[in-house]
Scaffold this active site. Structure first.
Site, PDB file in Angstrom:
ATOM      1  N   ARG A   7       1.004  -1.163  -0.084  1.00 21.28           N
ATOM      2  CA  ARG A   7       0.047  -0.095  -0.015  1.00 21.28           C
ATOM      3  C   ARG A   7       0.773   1.234  -0.076  1.00 21.28           C
ATOM      4  O   ARG A   7       0.654   2.275  -0.839  1.00 21.28           O
ATOM      5  CB  ARG A   7      -0.981  -0.058   1.186  1.00 21.28           C
ATOM      6  CG  ARG A   7      -1.755   1.308   1.300  1.00 21.28           C
ATOM      7  CD  ARG A   7      -2.710   1.465   2.312  1.00 21.28           C
ATOM      8  NE  ARG A   7      -2.801   0.518   3.552  1.00 21.28           N
ATOM      9  CZ  ARG A   7      -2.091   0.746   4.400  1.00 21.28           C
ATOM     10  NH1 ARG A   7      -1.359   1.965   4.413  1.00 21.28           N
ATOM     11  NH2 ARG A   7      -2.084  -0.025   5.543  1.00 21.28           N
TER      12      ARG A   7
ATOM     13  N   TYR B 170     -17.805  15.238 -15.700  1.00 22.41           N
ATOM     14  CA  TYR B 170     -18.328  13.817 -15.800  1.00 22.41           C
ATOM     15  C   TYR B 170     -19.253  13.639 -14.619  1.00 22.41           C
ATOM     16  O   TYR B 170     -19.083  14.157 -13.341  1.00 22.41           O
ATOM     17  CB  TYR B 170     -16.909  12.880 -15.575  1.00 22.41           C
ATOM     18  CG  TYR B 170     -17.247  11.532 -15.108  1.00 22.41           C
ATOM     19  CD1 TYR B 170     -18.195  10.738 -15.910  1.00 22.41           C
ATOM     20  CD2 TYR B 170     -16.756  11.016 -13.873  1.00 22.41           C
ATOM     21  CE1 TYR B 170     -18.352   9.408 -15.593  1.00 22.41           C
ATOM     22  CE2 TYR B 170     -17.150   9.675 -13.408  1.00 22.41           C
ATOM     23  CZ  TYR B 170     -17.918   8.965 -14.215  1.00 22.41           C
ATOM     24  OH  TYR B 170     -18.158   7.591 -14.139  1.00 22.41           O
TER      25      TYR B 170
ATOM     26  N   ASP C 291      -8.795  18.509 -14.803  1.00 22.04           N
ATOM     27  CA  ASP C 291      -8.886  16.904 -15.041  1.00 22.04           C
ATOM     28  C   ASP C 291      -8.745  16.834 -16.788  1.00 22.04           C
ATOM     29  O   ASP C 291      -9.154  17.393 -17.420  1.00 22.04           O
ATOM     30  CB  ASP C 291     -10.475  16.568 -14.871  1.00 22.04           C
ATOM     31  CG  ASP C 291     -10.731  14.933 -15.214  1.00 22.04           C
ATOM     32  OD1 ASP C 291      -9.974  14.441 -15.910  1.00 22.04           O
ATOM     33  OD2 ASP C 291     -11.641  14.586 -14.840  1.00 22.04           O
TER      34      ASP C 291
ATOM     35  N   LYS D 149      -9.032   5.762 -19.305  1.00 21.45           N
ATOM     36  CA  LYS D 149      -9.233   6.131 -20.667  1.00 21.45           C
ATOM     37  C   LYS D 149      -8.241   6.049 -21.554  1.00 21.45           C
ATOM     38  O   LYS D 149      -7.462   5.028 -21.855  1.00 21.45           O
ATOM     39  CB  LYS D 149     -10.038   7.718 -20.402  1.00 21.45           C
ATOM     40  CG  LYS D 149     -10.976   7.560 -19.395  1.00 21.45           C
ATOM     41  CD  LYS D 149     -12.213   6.766 -19.667  1.00 21.45           C
ATOM     42  CE  LYS D 149     -13.134   6.357 -18.647  1.00 21.45           C
ATOM     43  NZ  LYS D 149     -13.456   7.082 -17.443  1.00 21.45           N
TER      44      LYS D 149
HETATM   45  C1  LIG Z   1     -13.494  13.384 -17.231  1.00 19.11           C
HETATM   46  C2  LIG Z   1     -13.536  12.413 -16.194  1.00 19.11           C
HETATM   47  N1  LIG Z   1     -13.061  12.200 -15.138  1.00 19.11           N
HETATM   48  C3  LIG Z   1     -12.973  11.295 -14.261  1.00 19.11           C
HETATM   49  C4  LIG Z   1     -13.429   9.931 -14.362  1.00 19.11           C
HETATM   50  C5  LIG Z   1     -13.698   9.054 -13.387  1.00 19.11           C
HETATM   51  O1  LIG Z   1     -12.664   7.944 -13.429  1.00 19.11           O
HETATM   52  P1  LIG Z   1     -12.855   6.742 -13.291  1.00 19.11           P
HETATM   53  O2  LIG Z   1     -14.104   6.053 -14.008  1.00 19.11           O
HETATM   54  O3  LIG Z   1     -11.518   5.797 -13.583  1.00 19.11           O
HETATM   55  O4  LIG Z   1     -13.116   6.580 -11.699  1.00 19.11           O
HETATM   56  C6  LIG Z   1     -14.132   9.723 -15.628  1.00 19.11           C
HETATM   57  C7  LIG Z   1     -14.833   8.406 -15.850  1.00 19.11           C
HETATM   58  O5  LIG Z   1     -15.620   8.516 -16.922  1.00 19.11           O
HETATM   59  C8  LIG Z   1     -14.137  11.022 -16.585  1.00 19.11           C
HETATM   60  O6  LIG Z   1     -14.773  10.916 -17.937  1.00 19.11           O
END
Ligand SMILES: Cc1ncc(COP(=O)(O)O)c(C=O)c1O
Length: 380
Positions: free
Chosen positions: A49, A102, A175, A200
């Site tokens: 961890r 998101y 992000d 992604k």
């Molecule tokens: C722009 C964006 N940020 C964060 C996330 C969250 O990531 P995760 O699904 O890996 O937890 C997503 C998920 O689709 C996303 O599209």
């Protein structure tokens, strides 16, 4: 010596292993490490961890690609976001969030962090004046943006928002999931922390869930590293290895994603069955000029509004064959989805609700003529 992006993607953190010469970082699938004497762990590794060599290789590579001193890998994008929020904020603090984000990020703020005492204000990331108006000097700890946003592909001017956040003594968190570090490096424009769902484009093959933070300030980076261990939302060694394997081809994949998306956006633009195409590469996109300033190219995500309204949008998604009907994005295969009923259903009834006639495409790297033919039949 400084290296180019593709060289870093293949080599940063990934020297051949010292003992065997293995060219690829091994999967250190271990929870614990033998110590030579009490309090004398070898190479600093005590427990996975706290530290694991496969995760370290990924973290070093992520930091190199985003141009920050500290990279941290997590079990998912949301795990990274949660760790960041609770490391930086306290109950009573305030955060500015995108009015288009998101859905799971919105849910984290609205249903989890708010209950814990964090207040938030949604504001339009493409409008620095709106973000400035939403900031509460002295209370706002983070200005949080996505660029491009999910799913409406709004573009935030990272340098302008860094100035807004820093004037108020807040951090700018970007992000960067939709762009990937190949297309955009927010730290170079003044961002303090970059967030990724590595699920992604970074992973790129729809076979692993993960998240990351890259931090511009080494001191904040170490605080976040402490929280990574203290909160425990780390990724496992195999997931770290898969992500690292994906990263090696990030540059070539992104160029093909962009080539294909540019062709599809041009095809959809002006199509009789399409009311509006939203793609930052189109000069008609409101954020096009800012995108040109801060992005290498415009990415593989396209959203469009169906001319026949919500039921038409749903029909298009159901009729697609080569485009797989699925949530998520950024893999080599093309995906199609209806954000209002799928990825963004958790934002229904909130200021972040998305239009019902919206269709989102994650354009993959297949033969573009096959993608065009599938869209043509799906549009009806
Ligand atoms: C722009 C964006 N940020 C964060 C996330 C969250 O990531 P995760 O699904 O890996 O937890 C997503 C998920 O689709 C996303 O599209």
């Amino acid at each position: 010596m400084s290296h180019g992006f593709e060289t870093l993607a293949i080599h940063a953190g990934q020297d051949p292993e010292a003992r065997t010469g293995a060219v690829i970082p091994p999967i250190y699938q271990t929870s614990t490490y033998a110590q030579d004497a009490v309090g004398a762990p070898r190479l600093g590794y005590e427990y996975s961890r706290s530290g694991n060599p496969t995760r370290d290789a990924l973290q070093e590579c992520l930091a190199a690609l985003e141009g920050g001193p500290v990279g941290l890998a997590f079990a998912s994008g949301l795990a990274a976001e949660d760790t960041l929020l609770r490391a930086v904020c306290q109950p009573g603090d305030h955060v500015v969030i995108p009015d288009d984000a998101y859905g799971g990020t919105y849910r984290l703020f609205a249903r989890v962090a708010q209950r814990w005492g964090l207040e938030f204000s949604p504001a339009k990331v493409s409008d620095p004046a709106a973000i400035r108006a939403a900031v509460q000097p002295g209370r706002t700890k983070i200005v949080w943006v996505e660029t491009p946003t999910n799913p409406l592909l709004g573009i935030a001017d990272i340098a302008a928002l860094a100035a807004v956040a820093h004037d108020a003594g807040a951090l700018l968190v970007v992000d960067n999931t939709f762009a990937s570090p190949y297309l955009q490096q927010p730290i170079a424009f003044g961002a303090d922390v970059v967030v990724h769902s590595t699920t992604k484009y970074i992973g790129g093959h729809s076979d692993v869930v993960g998240g990351a933070l890259v931090v511009a300030d080494a001191g904040l980076g170490e605080e976040l590293r402490y929280h990574q261990n203290a909160m425990g939302a780390i990724n496992g060694p195999f997931d770290a290895w898969l992500t690292l394997r994906g990263i090696k081809t990030l540059g070539v994949r992104m160029d093909r994603h962009c080539d294909n998306a540019e062709r599809l956006a041009a095809y959809l633009d002006g199509h009789a069955k399409v009311a509006q195409v939203i793609y930052p590469g189109l000069p008609s996109h409101a954020g096009h000029e800012v995108a040109v300033k801060q992005m290498r190219r415009f990415g593989g995500m396209i959203s469009f509004r169906a001319a026949g309204g919500e039921e038409h949008a749903v029909d298009i998604c159901n009729r697609a064959k080569l485009f797989v009907l699925a949530e998520s994005l950024g893999g080599v295969e093309s995906l199609i989805e209806h954000p209002g009923r799928m990825t963004h259903a958790s934002a229904a009834g909130s200021p972040l609700e998305v239009p019902g006639d919206l269709v989102r495409l994650s354009v993959g790297i297949e033969t573009v003529d096959d993608l065009l033919a599938d869209l043509e039949q799906a549009l009806g």
